[in-house]
Motif scaffolding. Structure first.
Motif, PDB file in Angstrom:
ATOM      1  N   ALA A 165      -5.577  11.468   6.941  1.00  0.00           N
ATOM      2  CA  ALA A 165      -5.821  10.434   7.867  1.00  0.00           C
ATOM      3  C   ALA A 165      -5.947   9.116   7.089  1.00  0.00           C
ATOM      4  CB  ALA A 165      -7.190  10.435   8.734  1.00  0.00           C
ATOM      5  N   TYR A 166      -6.581   9.137   5.860  1.00  0.00           N
ATOM      6  CA  TYR A 166      -6.631   7.903   5.099  1.00  0.00           C
ATOM      7  C   TYR A 166      -5.307   7.510   4.893  1.00  0.00           C
ATOM      8  CZ  TYR A 166      -7.852   4.894   1.375  1.00  0.00           C
ATOM      9  OH  TYR A 166      -8.035   3.703   0.322  1.00  0.00           O
ATOM     10  N   GLN A 167      -4.522   8.382   4.233  1.00  0.00           N
ATOM     11  CA  GLN A 167      -3.098   7.926   3.597  1.00  0.00           C
ATOM     12  C   GLN A 167      -2.226   7.665   4.904  1.00  0.00           C
ATOM     13  OE1 GLN A 167      -2.409  11.814   2.077  1.00  0.00           O
ATOM     14  NE2 GLN A 167      -2.785  11.146   0.058  1.00  0.00           N
ATOM     15  N   TYR A 168      -2.260   7.983   5.883  1.00  0.00           N
ATOM     16  CA  TYR A 168      -1.652   7.416   7.147  1.00  0.00           C
ATOM     17  C   TYR A 168      -2.003   6.129   7.634  1.00  0.00           C
ATOM     18  CZ  TYR A 168       0.327  12.195   8.311  1.00  0.00           C
ATOM     19  OH  TYR A 168       0.842  13.378   8.192  1.00  0.00           O
ATOM     20  N   LEU A 169      -3.494   5.967   7.326  1.00  0.00           N
ATOM     21  CA  LEU A 169      -3.832   4.646   7.777  1.00  0.00           C
ATOM     22  C   LEU A 169      -3.237   3.429   6.705  1.00  0.00           C
ATOM     23  CD1 LEU A 169      -7.216   3.281   8.844  1.00  0.00           C
ATOM     24  CD2 LEU A 169      -6.616   2.554   6.459  1.00  0.00           C
ATOM     25  N   ILE A 170      -3.382   3.846   5.495  1.00  0.00           N
ATOM     26  CA  ILE A 170      -2.860   2.799   4.491  1.00  0.00           C
ATOM     27  C   ILE A 170      -1.464   2.563   4.924  1.00  0.00           C
ATOM     28  CG2 ILE A 170      -2.124   2.625   2.002  1.00  0.00           C
ATOM     29  CD1 ILE A 170      -5.008   2.389   2.281  1.00  0.00           C
ATOM     30  N   VAL A 171      -0.711   3.825   4.985  1.00  0.00           N
ATOM     31  CA  VAL A 171       0.874   3.385   5.093  1.00  0.00           C
ATOM     32  C   VAL A 171       1.060   2.889   6.711  1.00  0.00           C
ATOM     33  CG1 VAL A 171       3.319   4.496   4.868  1.00  0.00           C
ATOM     34  CG2 VAL A 171       1.360   5.037   3.536  1.00  0.00           C
ATOM     35  N   GLY A 172       0.411   3.482   7.464  1.00  0.00           N
ATOM     36  CA  GLY A 172       0.484   2.942   8.770  1.00  0.00           C
ATOM     37  C   GLY A 172       0.224   1.493   8.923  1.00  0.00           C
ATOM     38  N   THR A 173      -0.971   1.043   8.065  1.00  0.00           N
ATOM     39  CA  THR A 173      -1.180  -0.296   8.339  1.00  0.00           C
ATOM     40  C   THR A 173      -0.022  -1.219   7.712  1.00  0.00           C
ATOM     41  OG1 THR A 173      -3.266   0.330   8.298  1.00  0.00           O
ATOM     42  CG2 THR A 173      -2.873  -2.043   7.839  1.00  0.00           C
ATOM     43  N   ILE A 174       0.688  -0.574   6.607  1.00  0.00           N
ATOM     44  CA  ILE A 174       1.350  -1.483   5.981  1.00  0.00           C
ATOM     45  C   ILE A 174       2.696  -1.592   6.747  1.00  0.00           C
ATOM     46  CG2 ILE A 174       3.230  -1.538   3.937  1.00  0.00           C
ATOM     47  CD1 ILE A 174       1.353  -0.179   2.246  1.00  0.00           C
ATOM     48  N   GLY A 175       3.111  -0.793   7.551  1.00  0.00           N
ATOM     49  CA  GLY A 175       4.109  -0.610   8.461  1.00  0.00           C
ATOM     50  C   GLY A 175       3.878  -1.517   9.402  1.00  0.00           C
ATOM     51  N   ALA A 176       2.814  -1.318  10.193  1.00  0.00           N
ATOM     52  CA  ALA A 176       2.283  -2.218  11.116  1.00  0.00           C
ATOM     53  C   ALA A 176       2.472  -3.872  10.656  1.00  0.00           C
ATOM     54  CB  ALA A 176       0.815  -2.228  11.722  1.00  0.00           C
ATOM     55  N   THR A 177       1.868  -3.976   9.407  1.00  0.00           N
ATOM     56  CA  THR A 177       1.956  -5.526   8.756  1.00  0.00           C
ATOM     57  C   THR A 177       3.496  -5.971   8.636  1.00  0.00           C
ATOM     58  OG1 THR A 177      -0.262  -4.777   7.711  1.00  0.00           O
ATOM     59  CG2 THR A 177       0.853  -7.050   6.957  1.00  0.00           C
TER      60      THR A 177
ATOM     61  N   PHE C  18       2.906 -14.616  -2.696  1.00  0.00           N
ATOM     62  CA  PHE C  18       2.272 -14.255  -3.974  1.00  0.00           C
ATOM     63  C   PHE C  18       0.987 -13.312  -3.473  1.00  0.00           C
ATOM     64  CE2 PHE C  18      -1.614 -14.812  -6.520  1.00  0.00           C
ATOM     65  CZ  PHE C  18      -1.337 -14.160  -7.861  1.00  0.00           C
ATOM     66  N   LEU C  19       0.287 -13.566  -2.469  1.00  0.00           N
ATOM     67  CA  LEU C  19      -0.792 -12.817  -1.820  1.00  0.00           C
ATOM     68  C   LEU C  19      -0.242 -11.597  -1.336  1.00  0.00           C
ATOM     69  CD1 LEU C  19      -2.860 -15.355   0.032  1.00  0.00           C
ATOM     70  CD2 LEU C  19      -3.842 -14.082  -1.833  1.00  0.00           C
ATOM     71  N   MET C  20       0.669 -11.625  -0.664  1.00  0.00           N
ATOM     72  CA  MET C  20       1.233 -10.432  -0.066  1.00  0.00           C
ATOM     73  C   MET C  20       1.840  -9.335  -1.170  1.00  0.00           C
ATOM     74  SD  MET C  20       4.924 -10.212   2.274  1.00  0.00           S
ATOM     75  CE  MET C  20       4.205 -11.522   3.174  1.00  0.00           C
ATOM     76  N   VAL C  21       2.467  -9.723  -2.110  1.00  0.00           N
ATOM     77  CA  VAL C  21       2.957  -8.915  -3.268  1.00  0.00           C
ATOM     78  C   VAL C  21       1.574  -8.219  -4.125  1.00  0.00           C
ATOM     79  CG1 VAL C  21       4.194  -8.655  -5.195  1.00  0.00           C
ATOM     80  CG2 VAL C  21       5.223  -9.993  -3.225  1.00  0.00           C
ATOM     81  N   SER C  22       0.625  -9.207  -4.204  1.00  0.00           N
ATOM     82  CA  SER C  22      -0.508  -8.762  -4.924  1.00  0.00           C
ATOM     83  C   SER C  22      -1.094  -7.782  -4.264  1.00  0.00           C
ATOM     84  CB  SER C  22      -1.399  -9.960  -5.545  1.00  0.00           C
ATOM     85  OG  SER C  22      -1.556 -10.717  -4.515  1.00  0.00           O
ATOM     86  N   GLY C  23      -1.500  -7.861  -2.985  1.00  0.00           N
ATOM     87  CA  GLY C  23      -2.059  -6.934  -1.978  1.00  0.00           C
ATOM     88  C   GLY C  23      -1.232  -5.394  -1.992  1.00  0.00           C
ATOM     89  N   LEU C  24       0.198  -5.628  -2.082  1.00  0.00           N
ATOM     90  CA  LEU C  24       0.684  -4.380  -2.005  1.00  0.00           C
ATOM     91  C   LEU C  24       0.614  -3.666  -3.107  1.00  0.00           C
ATOM     92  CD1 LEU C  24       4.350  -4.630  -0.213  1.00  0.00           C
ATOM     93  CD2 LEU C  24       2.691  -3.100   0.435  1.00  0.00           C
ATOM     94  N   TYR C  25       0.689  -4.631  -4.349  1.00  0.00           N
ATOM     95  CA  TYR C  25       0.484  -4.087  -5.778  1.00  0.00           C
ATOM     96  C   TYR C  25      -0.773  -3.148  -5.849  1.00  0.00           C
ATOM     97  CZ  TYR C  25       0.013  -3.407 -10.742  1.00  0.00           C
ATOM     98  OH  TYR C  25      -0.347  -2.942 -11.945  1.00  0.00           O
TER      99      TYR C  25
END
Lengths: 471, 506, 122
Positions: A165-177, C18-25
């Motif tokens: 669930a945690y991993q989904y949250l991380i990647v899912g949020t990246i997707g949503a963002t 910059f913020l975006m990439v550092s966050g992702l990193y």
């Protein structure tokens, strides 16, 4: 009064139901609430379809809170979104009717009410995605359904469930963002968030690079979401085909970037199919197959012809039916054996012939064998490609169905032609209601493969509507 | 009952039979009775349809539209009629034989075996009676899927590998090539119906026609034209009744039948001979024909040798289709019948030998004729029919193919046919010769060898099919008359047909 | 100045990227689950800025209707981002709750250690 507020009710009712289910705290009662709400949803969806059909311009527009679009949030029901609403709500109702036994076996009693709460929230999110005409509102609903899905996953027995669930949250949020990022760029370029409005303005944009970036972000974001929800998503994945987003895609493809979308779809079809072949976990395999199947849908959009678009839209429906059958069959197996690795499914076909029979039928649908719904979609898509004279595209579509032969065939072979292991031998029959709903859906795959009035018929009309909007 | 509803009955009978077999699985005797009764009833039904067709009717069901341009329906024309008669008739023999073989070998999972078998027959009838490409394609795929469990029946590593190749190649070629070909046809012609004289006239240029034809020929993997023949030897892992089903009754016959049907009713032989779009196929088929015979020579496993023999014999049918003259098409249709009876006899014999002696390699079969004289005699008859010597059925199909080749201006094809017949002699007759004339290695010299035939349920069917090979030599006229009724040219084209002096379609 | 002018013109975008990439990193590179969440929030926040910065119109006033002013800043992005912040907070809360549960179950919140423990189980 009620009939004029149906679009809002479609989303608000499950939200209210979720609150109610959370308040009662008792599993069986919560299930009852979820059941009633889930079966009301298709009723509303069909009522909306009727309204759409009687409406002269074929669109029911609902200004939320009285704020008129494009400034306010618009709930927009046209033929396409009515179609998705029906699809999501009917599937949702079927799944909840199938669920209680499976839930009881996998989730502790004191947490079951939470399951139904989250289920209803997830439904609200998915229906919201389908009905909203506002790109940002779509993001909110996307997150409503995603967050509830993370909880659904975390509700599982296993301590690994929390971890995933945690991993989904991380990647899912990246997707949503990523999705919001794309929408933000679109907003900057067009000054509007109303998707119908965006579609109208996109044609005037001179500089296509930000547009491309926006679409890339949206597509990648949605793909991340779709790929990551193998678990509990027996619900059709409304993320992938929010009709409003489709409208925007269609608008932009019609003008400039069809080829990019096309290449992206092609890549999804081939790469995801290949990845699916190498999955050991059957749920993950089906999830990657979903990505590939969604490639077919975007492909249909990118073709921007009547036939191609019909194929894309009809595949939304067909894919939902097939994938729901597959996941429900797997659900039956997991319920009785707890096994998800394909290798461990040896001999399951002899132990649970009906369940695996449903699985085989749905698998054949994915391949596109005639007599199943999959054939109907594939016919339209290949015909659409050939009409344009794009031979290579037709070739790629059939190649990707060949890869489907491999991954479906692998499961069939293990399930039917291996000696059952001890764990499989002791497995009991799946409960009647789980089996019944799985079989009903499997039967639908075949029946709708012959009677295409409901699917291809509506899809063709929806395609007409969408294409008419383009010119 | 009208002939139209008989069509539906012919489809429902084996389907219902499959259900009944599944239900009576606990009681083997009852289950086998169901199989036999169903096969007899099916044959009677098909004969009923045949009577209607012979009296000039053209039974058909009302088509159901799936979506625009794609329909589901059945209609019976002479070629399909013949195929249905062959399949349903040989199913009876095969059922009896299966019972003997499966019991004699004590095979596991016999119920699912008979169920799949019945479904395969239903699919075959569906292929034979299909009124359009979609219906045909649908049953074609059902046939693939229902025979896959049969091929992988033994469920050991070898059977799984064979089954995998079988499924991948047949499903793969049909989805990758046949489906696009059908869709292309649908777009170009606006219909998928089988219409006498074809539906593509004037719709495509000759290069495009050639390409479309190639998509069809290689998409119909069941027809086993090289290089998509590979599944056929791989499927040899199956139990012998299945091999008989694959080679004689259903699968490969459905393949070549589809090829013929497409050539005659989709392309139209006039169009093909006018544009020359099928010229390339004559060469491919001739190559396939000789090459497969040569490969057959090198195989020591009896079933593998018979499999390559089938590849070669199927190429005759494709060759006739490619020649695209009336005589050649008649030859092809006849070859379907003749090869079916001949090859099923040979496979029955191979199976009987396996049941009685557990021998599968040809080198081990020295002197087998003394132990199993009846079986070996049937093998001889089957071989001679395949080779094409009178008084056996195989004579006539080669005859008509030869005439067709000359008609089409490809006299060299006659030479190919002759060389191939010689090759047939070379790979079939030594088996018989060594079986009869050499003593078995384990026998002491001078003493008579004990006769140990396979169970009666195996021997009787192979005698019947061997007898059929002879009967067909004399009955070939009927077959030819029926085939000549085929609507090979468009009905509007009557004057041209009359000028050629050929009988017109109904 | 010609070299620098695009940089200055799009100053806000460079900050955002910059913020975006550092966050992702941070999300990708850190094994600590709390730190991952921090990175995720940074990444999200950069997108908030992407919305907000074009909403500011040079010379515009806060969007309160008054007859003395004709040019207002665009209020819509603020409303949207308010919603997005709520969503972000909910995500963060759920994420933290999950981390808590993970800590209970595994006794650590370092990804490497959890996966190492998982391998031993098998």
């Amino acid at each position: 009064m009620i009939s004029s507020n149906l679009p809002a009710l479609q989303v608000v009712l499950p939200l209210l139901g979720a609150v109610l289910a959370a308040l009662v705290r008792r599993g069986p009662i919560a299930w009852l609430i979820a059941l009633v709400v889930s079966w009301t949803m298709p009723a509303i969806a069909f009522a909306l379809l009727r309204q759409v059909l009687t409406e002269p311009d074929g669109v029911v527009s609902y200004a939320l809170g009285g704020w008129t679009p494009p400034l306010g949030i618009e709930y927009r029901v046209d033929l396409v979104s009515a179609y998705i609403l029906i699809l999501v709500s009917v599937m949702g109702a079927l799944v909840i009717s199938y669920a209680p036994r499976s839930v009881a076996s996998e989730i502790a009693p004191e947490r079951q009410a939470w399951f139904y709460t989250m289920y209803l929230l997830c439904m609200a999110g998915l229906l919201g995605i389908a009905i909203t005409g506002d790109a940002f509102n779509a993001f909110v609903f996307l997150e409503v359904s995603s967050l509830s899905t993370y909880v659904l996953i975390a509700l599982g027995h296993d301590s690994r469930a929390v971890l995933s669930a945690y991993q989904y949250l991380i990647v899912g949020t990246i997707g949503a963002t990523f999705y919001v990022l794309g929408v933000g760029l679109l907003y900057v370029m067009t000054g509007s968030l109303n998707l119908a409005d965006i579609a109208g303005r996109i044609g005037d944009i001179e500089n296509i690079r930000p547009l491309l970036a926006a679409l890339a972000f949206i597509t990648v974001g949605i793909s991340l979401k779709v790929a990551l929800f193998p678990v509990h998503l027996w619900l059709p994945n409304a993320y992938a085909f929010a009709p409003s987003v489709v409208t925007a895609f269609l608008a932009s493809t019609a003008t400039k970037v069809a080829l990019y979308l096309l290449l992206l779809s092609v890549a999804a079809m081939i790469v995801a199919s290949v990845v699916a072949v190498f999955q050991a976990n059957i749920k993950r395999m089906l999830a990657y197959s979903s990505v590939a199947q969604i490639g077919y849908i975007t492909l249909g959009i990118a073709l921007i012809t009547q036939t191609g678009l019909t194929g894309g839209i009809v595949h939304i429906f067909n894919h939902a039916v097939m994938k729901a059958t597959l996941f429900m069959a797997v659900g039956c197996i997991v319920f009785r054996t707890g096994v998800v690795r394909i290798e461990d499914l040896a001999g399951i076909g002899r132990r649970m012939p009906l369940t695996m029979g449903a699985f085989v039928i749905a698998g054949l649908g994915l391949i596109g064998v005639p007599g199943t719904v999959g054939f109907v979609s594939k016919y339209f898509l290949v015909a659409g490609a050939l009409e344009k004279g794009w031979w290579w595209l037709a070739a790629i579509i059939v190649i990707s169905s060949l890869i489907a032969v491999v991954y479906v065939g692998r499961v069939i072979e293990v399930a039917w032609f291996r000696e059952p292991t001890a764990a499989i031998k002791d497995a009991g029959k799946p409960p009647l209601e789980m089996l019944a709903f799985t079989c009903i859906l499997a039967a639908a795959i075949v029946v709708l493969g012959f009677d295409t009035e409901l699917t291809a018929g509506i899809a063709a009309r929806a395609a007409e509507v969408l294409l008419a909007g383009m010119t | 009952m009208s002939a139209d509803s008989l069509i539906v009955l012919a489809l429902l009978l084996p389907t219902a039979g499959a259900g009944l077999i599944a239900m009576t699985g606990r009681n083997p005797n009852l289950r086998e009775t169901v199989t036999i009764v169903t096969s007899l009833a099916l044959f009677a039904t098909v004969m009923g349809v045949l009577t209607a067709v012979l009296s000039g009717a053209e039974p058909r069901t009302t088509p159901v539209e799936i979506f625009a341009g794609v329909e589901f329906g059945f209609s019976v024309e002479p070629l399909g009629m013949i195929f249905a008669v062959v399949a349903s008739g040989l199913w009876i023999a095969n059922s009896i034989y299966s019972i003997g073989y499966m019991r004699g070998n004590d095979e596991p999972r016999q119920t699912s075996f008979y169920v799949c078998f019945a479904i395969a027959i239903a699919a075959t009838i569906g292929v034979a009676f299909a009124a359009n490409l979609f219906t045909l394609f649908l049953f074609y795929e059902i046939l693939t899927l229902s025979t896959y469990p049969l091929v992988a029946h033994k469920a050991n590593a070898g059977a799984m590998a064979g089954g995998r190749i079988y499924l991948l190649m047949l499903l793969g070629t049909s989805m990758a090539l046949l489906l696009p070909a059908i869709i292309w046809t649908g777009i170009v012609a606006g219909t998928l119906d089988f219409i006498p004289g074809g539906i593509l006239d004037g719709k495509l240029g000759s290069t495009a026609l050639g390409l479309l034809l190639a998509l069809y020929i290689f998409g119909i993997g069941k027809a086993a034209v090289m290089p998509v023949h590979y599944w056929l030897p791989a499927a040899m892992v199956a139990p012998t009744p299945v091999s008989a089903l694959l080679h004689a009754v259903a699968v490969v016959k459905a393949g070549v039948f589809t090829v013929l049907k497409v050539i005659v009713y989709v392309f139209g032989i006039d169009l093909l001979s006018a544009t020359g779009a099928s010229e390339w196929l004559v060469f491919v088929a001739a190559f396939s024909l000789l090459m497969a015979s040569l490969v057959a020579l090198t195989r020591n496993n009896l079933k593998a040798r018979l499999a390559y023999s089938t590849v070669s014999q199927l190429a005759y049918v494709v060759l006739g289709a490619a020649l695209a003259t009336q005589a050649a098409i008649i030859g092809s249709g006849m070859q379907i019948v003749m090869h079916a009876t001949g090859k099923i006899t040979l496979f029955f014999c191979a199976g009987a030998i396996a049941v009685a002696t557990r021998k599968t390699e040809i080198s081990d079969m020295v002197g087998i004729g003394r132990r199993m004289p009846v079986t070996m005699f049937a093998f001889l008859i089957g071989s001679l029919s395949i080779i094409g010597l009178p008084p056996f059925g195989g004579t006539w199909s080669k005859w008509w193919l030869g005439i067709g080749a000359v008609d089409a201006g490809h006299a060299w094809v006659v030479a190919v046919l002759m060389v191939s017949s010689l090759l047939n002699v070379a790979y079939l007759l030594p088996i018989v010769a060594r079986g009869y004339f050499l003593p078995p290695p384990e026998a002491k010299s001078g003493e008579p060898v004990a006769v140990t035939e396979a169970p009666a349920a195996c021997v009787i069917p192979l005698c019947i099919t061997a007898a059929l090979c002879i009967v067909l030599f004399f009955a070939a006229g009927e077959v030819e008359a029926l085939l000549a009724q085929m609507g090979m040219v468009a009905p509007t084209d009557i004057t041209a047909t009359l000028a050629k002096g050929e009988p017109d379609g109904p | 100045m010609t070299v620098l002018s695009p940089l200055i013109d799009h100053f806000n975008y460079f900050i955002i990227i910059f913020l975006m990439v550092s966050g992702l990193y941070i999300v990708v590179a850190r094994g600590n689950m709390i730190k991952k969440l921090v990175g995720l929030m940074l990444f999200q926040t950069s997108v908030y800025l992407l919305y907000l910065s074009p909403g500011k119109i040079l010379g515009g006033t806060p969007p309160i209707i008054d007859e003395n002013f004709q040019v207002y800043s665009n209020p819509l992005p603020h409303v949207l981002i308010l919603t997005a912040i709520v969503v972000g907070v909910a995500t963060l809360a759920l994420g933290l709750a999950l981390v808590l549960r993970i800590h209970e179950a595994y006794g650590t919140i370092e990804e490497d250690e959890i996966f190492a423990a998982g391998d031993e189980d098998k």
